[in-house]
Each structure stands twice: as structure tokens, then as C-alpha cells.
Design a protein around this motif. Sequence first.
Motif, PDB file in Angstrom:
ATOM      1  N   ASP A   1      61.701  -4.107  38.338  1.00  0.00           N
ATOM      2  CA  ASP A   1      61.908  -5.165  39.323  1.00  0.00           C
ATOM      3  C   ASP A   1      62.023  -4.464  40.672  1.00  0.00           C
ATOM      4  O   ASP A   1      62.925  -3.660  40.884  1.00  0.00           O
ATOM      5  CB  ASP A   1      63.183  -5.947  39.003  1.00  0.00           C
TER       6      ASP A   1
ATOM      7  N   HIS B   1      65.702  -6.571  43.674  1.00  0.00           N
ATOM      8  CA  HIS B   1      66.748  -7.253  42.912  1.00  0.00           C
ATOM      9  C   HIS B   1      68.054  -7.287  43.690  1.00  0.00           C
ATOM     10  O   HIS B   1      68.520  -6.270  44.191  1.00  0.00           O
ATOM     11  CB  HIS B   1      66.973  -6.557  41.566  1.00  0.00           C
ATOM     12  N   HIS B   2      68.648  -8.471  43.771  1.00  0.00           N
ATOM     13  CA  HIS B   2      69.950  -8.649  44.413  1.00  0.00           C
ATOM     14  C   HIS B   2      71.020  -8.701  43.333  1.00  0.00           C
ATOM     15  O   HIS B   2      71.149  -9.697  42.627  1.00  0.00           O
ATOM     16  CB  HIS B   2      69.964  -9.944  45.243  1.00  0.00           C
TER      17      HIS B   2
ATOM     18  N   ALA C   1      69.892  -9.193  34.038  1.00  0.00           N
ATOM     19  CA  ALA C   1      68.881  -8.226  34.483  1.00  0.00           C
ATOM     20  C   ALA C   1      68.602  -7.160  33.430  1.00  0.00           C
ATOM     21  O   ALA C   1      67.449  -6.751  33.239  1.00  0.00           O
ATOM     22  CB  ALA C   1      69.327  -7.571  35.784  1.00  0.00           C
TER      23      ALA C   1
ATOM     24  N   ALA D   1      65.376  -1.231  38.370  1.00  0.00           N
ATOM     25  CA  ALA D   1      65.375  -2.246  39.416  1.00  0.00           C
ATOM     26  C   ALA D   1      65.799  -1.614  40.733  1.00  0.00           C
ATOM     27  O   ALA D   1      66.751  -0.837  40.776  1.00  0.00           O
ATOM     28  CB  ALA D   1      66.314  -3.386  39.061  1.00  0.00           C
TER      29      ALA D   1
END
Length: 85
Positions: free
Chosen positions: A20, A23-24, A38, A45
Motif C-alpha cells: 500500500d 496509508h494513514h 491493514a 505500507a
Amino acid sequence: MSCKIVAKTGTRLTIHLPDDFHHHFRDGPKTASILKHATKRFGRAIAMPNLRPPVTTTELALKYRTHLLDSMPEDGSTLEPLMTM
């Protein structure tokens, strides 16, 4: 120089845990909840550093990475958080 690779007809590619690239993970107690989802979907990520305060130094990035690793679910997840600024 370019390289052209052609797969045979019927060839299948399965990506089990993709990366990813945006990603937050959030910060504080929300992080564990975000990581729970996630880790099931991604192998690596890139963590977006727009927290409050924002991650603007290597020291803060390493501190945030430690927070992410400490917030991982205890189910053997192998997600690797990648840091950027």
C-alpha cells in the motif's frame, strides 16, 4: 533498454499481500484498530506522516514507526511499515 516479458496464455499471478503506497495509520489508540485491518491486506505500507504534530524529522519518523510496531495485532502479522517525510 527495455525488456518485454510475455506470459503464456493462462498464466496466473496471485499477489497475496500487496504493498500500500499511501496509508494513514492515524495516531494514538486508533492506530491498533487501523492496523488490525491493514495487516490482513498488505505486506508493506508507506505510512503517511501527516499527524498532529506532523512527522518532520528522522527522529519523529522512527518514533512513529515504533508506535506502529508496538500497536500491531498479536496474531503474527508481518506488515512492514515504511516511513517517509
